[in-house]
Design a protein around this motif. Structure first.
Motif, PDB file in Angstrom:
ATOM      1  N   PRO A 134      -0.717   2.261   7.354  1.00  0.00           N
ATOM      2  CA  PRO A 134      -0.661   3.701   7.077  1.00  0.00           C
ATOM      3  C   PRO A 134       0.030   4.512   8.171  1.00  0.00           C
ATOM      4  O   PRO A 134       0.674   5.528   7.876  1.00  0.00           O
ATOM      5  CB  PRO A 134      -2.139   4.096   6.935  1.00  0.00           C
ATOM      6  CG  PRO A 134      -2.913   3.013   7.628  1.00  0.00           C
ATOM      7  CD  PRO A 134      -2.105   1.762   7.468  1.00  0.00           C
ATOM      8  N   GLU A 135      -0.086   4.085   9.435  1.00  0.00           N
ATOM      9  CA  GLU A 135       0.591   4.814  10.505  1.00  0.00           C
ATOM     10  C   GLU A 135       2.106   4.642  10.402  1.00  0.00           C
ATOM     11  O   GLU A 135       2.858   5.606  10.588  1.00  0.00           O
ATOM     12  CB  GLU A 135       0.089   4.334  11.865  1.00  0.00           C
ATOM     13  CG  GLU A 135      -1.359   4.716  12.145  1.00  0.00           C
ATOM     14  CD  GLU A 135      -1.790   4.333  13.547  1.00  0.00           C
ATOM     15  OE1 GLU A 135      -0.935   3.875  14.331  1.00  0.00           O
ATOM     16  OE2 GLU A 135      -2.984   4.494  13.862  1.00  0.00           O
ATOM     17  N   LEU A 136       2.557   3.418  10.111  1.00  0.00           N
ATOM     18  CA  LEU A 136       3.991   3.214   9.907  1.00  0.00           C
ATOM     19  C   LEU A 136       4.476   4.013   8.701  1.00  0.00           C
ATOM     20  O   LEU A 136       5.563   4.602   8.728  1.00  0.00           O
ATOM     21  CB  LEU A 136       4.295   1.732   9.707  1.00  0.00           C
ATOM     22  CG  LEU A 136       4.311   0.839  10.947  1.00  0.00           C
ATOM     23  CD1 LEU A 136       4.559  -0.612  10.556  1.00  0.00           C
ATOM     24  CD2 LEU A 136       5.374   1.303  11.949  1.00  0.00           C
ATOM     25  N   ALA A 137       3.681   4.047   7.639  1.00  0.00           N
ATOM     26  CA  ALA A 137       4.072   4.784   6.441  1.00  0.00           C
ATOM     27  C   ALA A 137       4.243   6.265   6.742  1.00  0.00           C
ATOM     28  O   ALA A 137       5.188   6.912   6.275  1.00  0.00           O
ATOM     29  CB  ALA A 137       3.034   4.580   5.342  1.00  0.00           C
TER      30      ALA A 137
ATOM     31  N   ARG B 176       0.811  -1.219   0.000  1.00  0.00           N
ATOM     32  CA  ARG B 176       0.000   0.000   0.000  1.00  0.00           C
ATOM     33  C   ARG B 176       0.842   1.267   0.000  1.00  0.00           C
ATOM     34  O   ARG B 176       0.416   2.299  -0.527  1.00  0.00           O
ATOM     35  CB  ARG B 176      -0.921   0.000   1.219  1.00  0.00           C
ATOM     36  CG  ARG B 176      -1.999  -1.084   1.172  1.00  0.00           C
ATOM     37  CD  ARG B 176      -2.885  -1.028   2.403  1.00  0.00           C
ATOM     38  NE  ARG B 176      -3.895  -2.082   2.384  1.00  0.00           N
ATOM     39  CZ  ARG B 176      -4.726  -2.356   3.374  1.00  0.00           C
ATOM     40  NH1 ARG B 176      -4.672  -1.632   4.487  1.00  0.00           N
ATOM     41  NH2 ARG B 176      -5.605  -3.330   3.280  1.00  0.00           N
ATOM     42  N   HIS B 177       2.027   1.201   0.605  1.00  0.00           N
ATOM     43  CA  HIS B 177       2.825   2.415   0.778  1.00  0.00           C
ATOM     44  C   HIS B 177       4.294   2.128   0.482  1.00  0.00           C
ATOM     45  O   HIS B 177       4.813   1.062   0.825  1.00  0.00           O
ATOM     46  CB  HIS B 177       2.711   2.947   2.209  1.00  0.00           C
ATOM     47  CG  HIS B 177       1.305   3.141   2.672  1.00  0.00           C
ATOM     48  ND1 HIS B 177       0.546   4.240   2.339  1.00  0.00           N
ATOM     49  CD2 HIS B 177       0.508   2.357   3.447  1.00  0.00           C
ATOM     50  CE1 HIS B 177      -0.646   4.138   2.880  1.00  0.00           C
ATOM     51  NE2 HIS B 177      -0.701   3.002   3.565  1.00  0.00           N
ATOM     52  N   CYS B 178       4.957   3.120  -0.122  1.00  0.00           N
ATOM     53  CA  CYS B 178       6.409   3.077  -0.331  1.00  0.00           C
ATOM     54  C   CYS B 178       6.989   4.433   0.021  1.00  0.00           C
ATOM     55  O   CYS B 178       6.454   5.472  -0.400  1.00  0.00           O
ATOM     56  CB  CYS B 178       6.733   2.720  -1.782  1.00  0.00           C
ATOM     57  SG  CYS B 178       8.481   2.931  -2.215  1.00  0.00           S
ATOM     58  N   VAL B 179       8.068   4.426   0.769  1.00  0.00           N
ATOM     59  CA  VAL B 179       8.798   5.650   1.112  1.00  0.00           C
ATOM     60  C   VAL B 179      10.221   5.514   0.591  1.00  0.00           C
ATOM     61  O   VAL B 179      11.016   4.740   1.139  1.00  0.00           O
ATOM     62  CB  VAL B 179       8.809   5.890   2.641  1.00  0.00           C
ATOM     63  CG1 VAL B 179       9.638   7.121   2.976  1.00  0.00           C
ATOM     64  CG2 VAL B 179       7.390   6.040   3.173  1.00  0.00           C
ATOM     65  N   PRO B 180      10.586   6.212  -0.483  1.00  0.00           N
ATOM     66  CA  PRO B 180      11.958   6.147  -0.990  1.00  0.00           C
ATOM     67  C   PRO B 180      12.940   6.801  -0.023  1.00  0.00           C
ATOM     68  O   PRO B 180      12.579   7.696   0.746  1.00  0.00           O
ATOM     69  CB  PRO B 180      11.886   6.922  -2.307  1.00  0.00           C
ATOM     70  CG  PRO B 180      10.436   6.913  -2.684  1.00  0.00           C
ATOM     71  CD  PRO B 180       9.700   6.981  -1.370  1.00  0.00           C
TER      72      PRO B 180
END
Length: 425
Positions: A217-220, A68-72
């Motif tokens: 989503p909270e971790l993201a 659901r989420h990616c943080v580069p």
């Protein structure tokens, strides 16, 4: 005529030109030129009326991994650091890591003031051993960090079960496993957070770069802030020259952002990743069959649950008695001479690794007790040590060559085994 080792003046098995790595794709020049002319070279730059490369890559990499989420991030190490911080790991906590891995697995834990606990490996996969994980858990254990190494994956069924039983989050280090699947699920999506490196040698590369993925989503949100000096993306309308990152923080962070040039390269590389995986896997399967016919040669096979293997290194365990009892390093030198291609032992285990020396950095000296707890020399890692003495590796670009490469490598291994008594120590 008696055959002679290339190392001692004979003809090598091959003079082939090996595939280049990295391999820029056709659109890389155009994408980089557009970025250069755009006036926006970083996520922290002024908004220019269009989405950033960084956001485009984040969306595409999340989709690729069914996450659901990616943080580069700027690199794989910073991805590990923000993942540990997002999971609440901090001063004095213990994080279980494999004893056979790149040094960043340990240094990232040190960099959040926690204690890397070195755990031995499964000799079949070279990944962290679930039985050893269970034995290493203490009341201070805060997380389990697994590394999917070389061409295999850690046993995620057993490890996630251990995590649930003890209430411990699982951090997947997928620096060598972009796109691998465990029972159909992408590496990095089986634990709480998956981290990736996009360094020069990796299967997906921008020279330097990294990413963290999660479904939470909270971790993201925490991951995003932790790598952007605590900033978040603006939520309202933007006008040209506005800043897209705004000071709306719930957690203090650092600057670990990926550049727009790195993101542009990663978008370019992502489009061909699966086709390259398919070619490498096909050549690797054929090479494995050929090598298994040679006495004393046993390629490392991915676990049966690895439904899509990836090959960062092709790893081979040798019975050195079949190679005249010569040390592995000498066998590697002989093979390199035959192939004109780097051949090297697996990583040195972290308890004896020259790159892992916490005592040389004063920042880690929180107390005498802490220094004792982070002393790598206090661990015994017999399987990791045995792997370093018996397992050789070849970096993945050779598997992108034509099928003749399989015959060349197998021929070189057979030749060196036959003439092993003549290898200089």
């Amino acid at each position: 005529m008696t055959e002679t080792l290339a190392l001692t003046g004979g003809h090598p098995v091959t003079h082939r030109a090996w595939p280049q790595w990295p391999r820029p794709q056709q659109e890389a020049d155009e994408r980089l030129a557009r970025t250069l002319a755009s006036g926006r070279w970083a996520l922290s730059g002024e908004w220019k009326g269009a989405r950033s490369n960084e956001q485009d890559f984040a969306e595409q990499f999340a989709q690729y991994n069914d996450a659901r989420h990616c943080v580069p991030t700027a690199n794989g190490t910073s991805a590990l650091v923000i993942a540990l911080e997002a999971l609440g790991v901090g001063a004095g906590d213990e994080v279980l890591i494999p004893g056979l891995t790149w040094v960043a697995s340990a240094s990232a834990v040190l960099n959040v003031n926690a204690v890397p606990v070195l755990v031995d490996i499964d000799p079949e996969t070279l990944c962290i051993d679930p039985t050893a994980i269970e034995a290493a858990i203490t009341p201070r254990t805060r997380a389990i960090s697994v590394v999917h190494l070389y061409c295999s994956m850690a046993d995620m069924d057993r490890i996630t079960a251990i995590g649930r039983r003890h209430g411990l989050p699982i951090l997947e280090d997928c620096a060598q496993a972009h796109g691998a699947r465990w029972n159909g699920r992408r590496a990095g999506t089986l634990g709480s957070i998956g981290t990736f490196s996009m360094q020069q040698t990796k299967l997906l590369t921008a020279g330097e770069g990294g990413a963290a993925i999660t479904d939470d989503p909270e971790l993201a949100d925490r991951l995003f802030q932790l790598r952007a000096d605590g900033r978040r993306l603006a939520t309202g309308p933007l006008a040209p020259r506005d800043m897209e990152l705004v000071d709306n923080s719930s957690v203090m962070g650092n600057n670990y952002c990926l550049s727009e040039f790195g993101a542009a390269l990663l978008i370019d590389q992502l489009g061909t990743l699966d086709a390259e995986h398919e070619r490498r896997a096909g050549n690797a399967a054929l090479l494995t069959r050929n090598l298994e016919e040679i006495p004393g040669v046993r390629p490392i096979r991915p676990a049966a649950a690895v439904t899509q293997p990836t090959y960062y290194h092709y790893a081979i365990r040798l019975d050195l008695e079949e190679f005249a009892g010569k040390p592995l390093l000498a066998v590697c030198r002989a093979l390199r001479a035959e192939l004109g291609y780097p051949v090297q032992p697996s990583y040195a285990p972290l308890n004896h690794n020259p790159l892992y020396r916490p005592h040389t950095k004063r920042r880690y000296h929180l107390s005498d007790e802490h220094m004792k707890r982070i002393d790598p020399g206090s661990y015994k890692l017999p399987e990791a040590q045995r792997a370093h003495e018996e397992v050789l590796t070849l970096h993945h670009p050779f598997l992108l060559a034509d099928e003749e490469v399989v015959a060349d490598v197998a021929h070189a291994v057979a030749k060196v085994r036959t003439l092993a008594s003549r290898i200089p120590d």
